[in-house]
Design a protein around this motif. Structure first.
Motif, PDB file in Angstrom:
ATOM      1  N   PHE A 191       0.829  -1.203   0.000  1.00  0.00           N
ATOM      2  CA  PHE A 191       0.000   0.000   0.000  1.00  0.00           C
ATOM      3  C   PHE A 191       0.865   1.255   0.000  1.00  0.00           C
ATOM      4  O   PHE A 191       0.605   2.200  -0.762  1.00  0.00           O
ATOM      5  N   LEU A 192       1.913   1.251   0.838  1.00  0.00           N
ATOM      6  CA  LEU A 192       2.795   2.419   0.878  1.00  0.00           C
ATOM      7  C   LEU A 192       3.493   2.627  -0.456  1.00  0.00           C
ATOM      8  O   LEU A 192       3.664   3.757  -0.934  1.00  0.00           O
ATOM      9  N   PRO A 203      -5.202   3.359  -4.193  1.00  0.00           N
ATOM     10  CA  PRO A 203      -4.853   4.046  -2.941  1.00  0.00           C
ATOM     11  C   PRO A 203      -5.483   5.427  -2.819  1.00  0.00           C
ATOM     12  O   PRO A 203      -5.818   5.866  -1.716  1.00  0.00           O
ATOM     13  N   GLY A 204      -5.636   6.120  -3.949  1.00  0.00           N
ATOM     14  CA  GLY A 204      -6.262   7.440  -3.883  1.00  0.00           C
ATOM     15  C   GLY A 204      -7.699   7.354  -3.405  1.00  0.00           C
ATOM     16  O   GLY A 204      -8.137   8.143  -2.546  1.00  0.00           O
ATOM     17  N   LEU A 205      -8.424   6.427  -3.977  1.00  0.00           N
ATOM     18  CA  LEU A 205      -9.817   6.250  -3.566  1.00  0.00           C
ATOM     19  C   LEU A 205      -9.880   5.863  -2.087  1.00  0.00           C
ATOM     20  O   LEU A 205     -10.715   6.370  -1.335  1.00  0.00           O
ATOM     21  N   LEU A 242     -10.824   7.283   3.741  1.00  0.00           N
ATOM     22  CA  LEU A 242     -10.336   7.392   5.113  1.00  0.00           C
ATOM     23  C   LEU A 242     -10.450   8.822   5.638  1.00  0.00           C
ATOM     24  O   LEU A 242     -10.766   9.053   6.814  1.00  0.00           O
ATOM     25  N   HIS A 243     -10.197   9.792   4.753  1.00  0.00           N
ATOM     26  CA  HIS A 243     -10.146  11.188   5.191  1.00  0.00           C
ATOM     27  C   HIS A 243     -11.503  11.890   5.096  1.00  0.00           C
ATOM     28  O   HIS A 243     -11.644  13.022   5.574  1.00  0.00           O
ATOM     29  N   GLY A 295       3.291   5.843  -2.878  1.00  0.00           N
ATOM     30  CA  GLY A 295       4.477   6.553  -3.348  1.00  0.00           C
ATOM     31  C   GLY A 295       4.480   6.696  -4.854  1.00  0.00           C
ATOM     32  O   GLY A 295       4.871   7.755  -5.391  1.00  0.00           O
ATOM     33  N   GLU A 296       4.095   5.654  -5.583  1.00  0.00           N
ATOM     34  CA  GLU A 296       4.077   5.727  -7.043  1.00  0.00           C
ATOM     35  C   GLU A 296       3.159   6.823  -7.546  1.00  0.00           C
ATOM     36  O   GLU A 296       3.381   7.401  -8.608  1.00  0.00           O
ATOM     37  N   ARG A 297       2.111   7.117  -6.777  1.00  0.00           N
ATOM     38  CA  ARG A 297       1.135   8.123  -7.218  1.00  0.00           C
ATOM     39  C   ARG A 297       1.320   9.456  -6.522  1.00  0.00           C
ATOM     40  O   ARG A 297       0.502  10.368  -6.678  1.00  0.00           O
TER      41      ARG A 297
END
Length: 969
Positions: A29-30, A65-67, A72-73, A34-36
């Motif tokens: 996930f990390l 991960p963006g979604l 989460l936020h 990082g890639e994005r």
């Protein structure tokens, strides 16, 4: 802010063996962040636990991960969205920039992934109860389907124009959600079962017009593709259209009329079951209300449909065989004690009863079960067990599917997966979880068997058992395959005294046009019933006459095979039927005329415990709440059914000596009173809605006059019998000036009340498919049949004081208000006391009463010296009644207490207390009066006239005549 290392991932509650794999997921996930170029922030609490329980959520986080970070936020993980408003707003926002179908598919799938992660997160961490999870999943499906449909409809309209009917009204597709989607109880990774329909034929109004059906077929095809097709982004929902008419071979979309025609002509039992939960989940929801109304008669029969038990039993057997074939014995949905069995229990009662009880026309299984407990159709403890098990099974189902977003209902076999499921359900290990699961499933299956086990089923494994052999022989006897000599022997063994006559009657029924015209289903049900019915004869005291009565009933109900099913499915009801038919030909005939009453035989506790007056009022309101009160035909039918049910209960309690004679009459009188009260209220409401409320001005003040019903004779005296008619007088208290109604279509008050009285008579006396409420006699009104149907209270009193005959004052002794306006009731009682308390010439009164009674002897007494008419002959009930009436009229001016009661027994008690009749004579007359009435009730239930042998009650009759001579000569 950067994330901590994978080693710091919160893993509280996660087994040690699974932790290393979760740290690898955290690293992935990390890396994806990082890639994005994403900076996620700290690990949220519970992340490791959710990832452990759901590979689907973990994979979504790594792949999108963006979604995942946006979710989460967003704060959505901390908020419940009970009505789905926030969800719909997010879907609308996601589709705002969509310009083509490919973009639509991407947006829908992105929203699905986001919201499924949200739902799984809240469920797995215990933030959302089961009800919220199921509602969220349902709202998500509805929102995505609706949004996709709106976009696709608009896109097709741009090409072909708006679809319209012949009148130019725009048409929209209606998407019916079936199963758990329709019931608002969708599971996590479910197919969605849909049916498409549109209101009316026509064509589009664009430059490239299409017929409406073609337009909606294209729209439906595109909707399925947008939702169902697997792309790089996954899918939205797997769509199943096989529940539509004719299945895969049928048209994708049909008009409302075509759907109605299909279900009327071709609908099958399993389709009734499927349509219980059908609900518009997208499209034209306003038109959907009309569609539901069209389909309701197919789903919910207006009669009690006990054939549903056999149909659902067969359906479940097919499911069991299929599950066994596919090795799904450990399936928590289809296996024994699984989710489907809970649903079958609730929906069986819906199919059977909801046509007559709309309160059961619910889609979700939880409210259905609760309603069944409220109505005592299933014991409350059993419903609690089913609800607890259902919640446990549905949570288990969701947690199984949250692992990999796969539609599975099978328990895992490997140890790691088992532990993961157990932990997600709050257990420390698989053994503890599985023991609880088995306990719940065992309870469900026990309740399922209680409801669905085939009654009096022959044990197929014990072919040599006496029960099996007897049943087989009775079945062969009914089928005509036993041979005459053996058939006669079997009937003789059952206790019949005339086996040849019984065999002839059985053959006549078997070969009758009624039985030959039966459908295959009806014939099968009859063939199952008859051996059971014959088997009951051996335990009866009068099997010959009982068989005759039962065969007449079977002949009547055979064409409505649901009644056959009721008796086949409920051996207790069948045994009660035989018992009552043996005891009373009147009850047998009552049930034959009104087979709807067979349902009352299911619960002996209720059958032999008729409700009191308050209970009758409650029962009536519960009956009428199920129908719209402006539907006159339905209301009349329900009132007739209510009366028939309650009279049956009284008769059953009477025949089994549960009720003494005075209580029998009390109950029959209460039934009439509550019916009259309701009829007057309903008719008054209808009249006032049409003409307004009656008004008048008295001494300068506005007065609202009322309407009341006075009961005479047996009704007035609280002495109704079975089949008694009602002697009624209608009163109003309109007087003064400006006496008219205040509606736009104003009527003079006298005309208003005359019409009201006529409608009350029509309501009571009209024949419908459910029979008649009561025969009504209104000839005791002032001037008899020549007088006004409804008179004012003032006119009534004037008539009684100045024009009435002595016999009319005698009748007034047994009069009392029974329904309508309370002020009139009080005024009538005071007026009655004044009239009865007038001073009279005792000798002249005695002469008039005596001559009237002697005239009745000549006109109505029995002409048969070998028979005694309990009502009319000298020494009978009429003599006692005339003596009581004479004594009231002769002495009420000095003993006003004599006007208090309208019934003979309490008047006799008052006469005794005042010394107007010797105590010994009064007690004798009371006992004899009760005994005669008791015997009349018995004779009525035996379908015989109120006559006995001339030697019966010889001493009692002679003494009544002696008291008559002493008092009246």
């Amino acid at each position: 802010m950067t994330l901590p290392s994978p080693q710091q991932l919160p893993l509280e509650g996660v087994p040690e063996a699974a932790r290393e794999g979760l740290r690898h997921l955290a690293a992935d996930f990390l890396g994806a962040c990082g890639e994005r170029g994403l900076e996620p922030g700290p690990w949220p609490e519970g992340l490791g636990q959710v990832w452990y329980h759901s590979d689907f959520v973990a994979r979504t986080a790594v792949r999108r991960p963006g979604l995942f970070l946006e979710l989460l936020h967003s704060g959505d993980l901390d908020r419940a969205d009970a009505a789905g408003e926030g969800l719909r707003a997010r879907i609308r926002h996601a589709l705002e920039t969509v310009t083509d179908e490919a973009g639509l598919m991407r947006a829908l799938r992105r929203m699905r992934h986001r919201e499924m992660c949200r739902i799984a997160w809240r469920d797995l961490l215990g933030s959302a109860p089961l009800e919220e999870t199921l509602a969220d999943l349902t709202h998500l499906a509805e929102g995505l389907i609706d949004a996709a449909l709106d976009w696709l409809h608009a896109d097709l309209v741009r090409r072909h124009g708006e679809p319209r009917d012949a009148e130019g009204t725009p048409q929209r597709l209606v998407v019916l959600g079936m199963g758990k989607l329709g019931g608002g109880e969708l599971n996590f990774s479910s197919d969605i079962d849909l049916i498409f329909a549109y209101p009316r034929p026509g064509e589009t109004d664009g430059p490239r017009p299409l017929e409406n059906q073609q337009f909606f077929i294209r729209l439906g095809q595109r909707l399925i593709k947008v939702l169902h097709e697997q792309t790089a982004d996954g899918f939205v929902f797997r769509v199943d259209m096989r529940l539509r008419p004719f299945g895969d071979a049928g048209p994708l979309v049909m008009s409302f009329d075509a759907l109605e025609d299909y279900y009327e002509s071709h609908g099958r039992e399993w389709e009734r079951y499927a349509l219980i939960k059908a609900r518009a989940v997208a499209g034209d929801r306003d038109s959907a209300d009309h569609l539901h109304a069209l389909l309701r008669p197919f789903v919910y029969r207006r009669y009690l449909d006990y054939g549903a038990f056999a149909s659902l039993r067969e359906m479940k057997a097919l499911i069991n065989r299929e599950a066994a074939r596919k090795g799904k014995e450990a399936d928590i949905k289809l296996g024994a004690g699984g989710i489907r069995e809970v649903e079958f229990v609730g929906q069986a009662f819906q199919l059977i009863r909801a046509g007559r009880d709309p309160s059961l026309q619910l889609r979700g299984i939880v409210p259905v079960l609760r309603r069944l407990a409220e109505q005592d159709l299933i014991p409350a403890y059993a419903v609690e067990q089913l609800l607890e098990a259902y919640a446990f099974l549905r949570r288990t189902e969701n947690h199984l599917q949250m692992v990999a977003d796969q539609q599975t209902h099978c328990l895992p076999s490997d140890a790691a997966a088992r532990l993961r499921l157990a932990r997600s359900m709050g257990f420390d290990d698989w053994t503890a979880f599985h023991q609880t699961l088995e306990r719940h499933m065992q309870r469900v299956h026990e309740q399922f068997e209680q409801v669905f086990a085939a009654p009096q089923r022959v044990d197929e494994e014990d072919e040599a058992s006496p029960q099996t052999e007897t049943h087989r022989e009775l079945a062969a006897l009914w089928g005509g395959g036993l041979g005459r000599e053996r058939a006669l022997g079997v009937l003789q063994e059952l206790g019949l005294e005339e086996p040849a006559r019984a065999l002839e009657h059985l053959e006549q029924l078997r070969e009758s046009s009624t039985c030959r015209a039966l459908t295959a289903t009806g014939r099968s049900r009859l063939d199952r019933l008859m051996p059971l019915l014959l088997g009951l004869l051996s335990g009866l005291q009068a099997p010959d006459v009982t068989l005759d009565r039962l065969l007449r009933l079977v002949q009547t109900i055979a064409r409505r095979s649901v009644y056959l099913s009721l008796l086949v499915e409920n051996p207790l009801a069948l045994s009660q039927l035989a018992r009552l038919c043996q005891a009373s030909p009147w009850i047998a005939e009552h049930l034959t005329r009104h087979p709807l009453l067979l349902d009352e035989l299911l619960d002996p506790r209720s059958l032999y415990d008729p409700p009191d007056r308050a209970g009758l009022m409650t029962a009536m309101e519960e009956e009428l709440v199920q129908v719209p009160l402006d539907d006159l035909e339905q209301v009349m039918d329900r009132l007739r059914l209510f009366k028939q049910v309650q009279v049956l209960k009284v008769a059953a309690a009477d025949i089994m000596d549960v009720l003494p004679v005075m209580k029998v009459s009390d109950h029959l009188t209460w039934i009439a009173e509550v019916i009259l009260e309701k009829v007057v209220a309903l008719v008054t409401q209808q009249m006032e809605s049409r003409y307004g409320r009656p008004r008048c001005v008295v001494d300068g003040e506005t007065h609202t006059p009322g309407f009341a019903v006075v009961g005479y004779g047996k009704l007035g005296g609280l002495e109704l019998g079975y089949g008694s008619d009602l002697d009624l007088v209608f009163l109003h208290d309109s007087r003064g000036e400006q006496a008219c109604t205040d509606g736009e279509r104003s009527l003079d008050n006298s005309e208003f009340f005359a019409r009201l009285g006529q409608r009350v008579l029509h309501f009571l006396g009209a024949f419908t498919g459910a029979g008649r409420l009561y025969e009504v006699d209104t000839r005791l009104r002032p001037s008899g049949a020549a007088g006004l149907l409804v008179v004012s209270l003032d006119a009534f009193e004037d008539y009684q004081l100045h024009s009435a005959w002595t016999w009319e004052h005698q009748a007034l002794v047994r009069a009392r208000p029974v329904a309508g306006d309370r002020r009139i009731a009080e005024a009538f009682q005071a007026m009655r006391a004044r009239v009865l308390s007038r001073q009279r010439d005792a000798e002249e009164l005695r002469r008039q009463v005596r001559e009237m009674r002697e005239k009745m002897w000549k006109e109505h007494a029995s002409r048969d010296p070998g028979r005694f008419d309990l009502k009319k002959d000298p020494g009978g009930i009429a003599d006692i009644e005339f003596m009581v009436q004479y004594l009231v009229l002769a002495h009420a001016d000095r003993q006003p207490g004599l006007t208090t009661y309208p019934d003979n027994v309490r008047i006799l008690e008052t006469l005794m207390e005042t010394g107007l009749i010797p105590r010994e004579d009064a007690l004798f007359l009371m006992d004899t009066y009760r005994a005669f009435r008791d015997r009349i009730h018995e004779l009525t239930l035996q379908d015989q006239p109120a006559r006995v042998g001339a030697d019966d009650w010889r001493q009692e009759r002679d003494r009544v005549r002696q008291i008559w001579k002493t008092l009246m000569h």
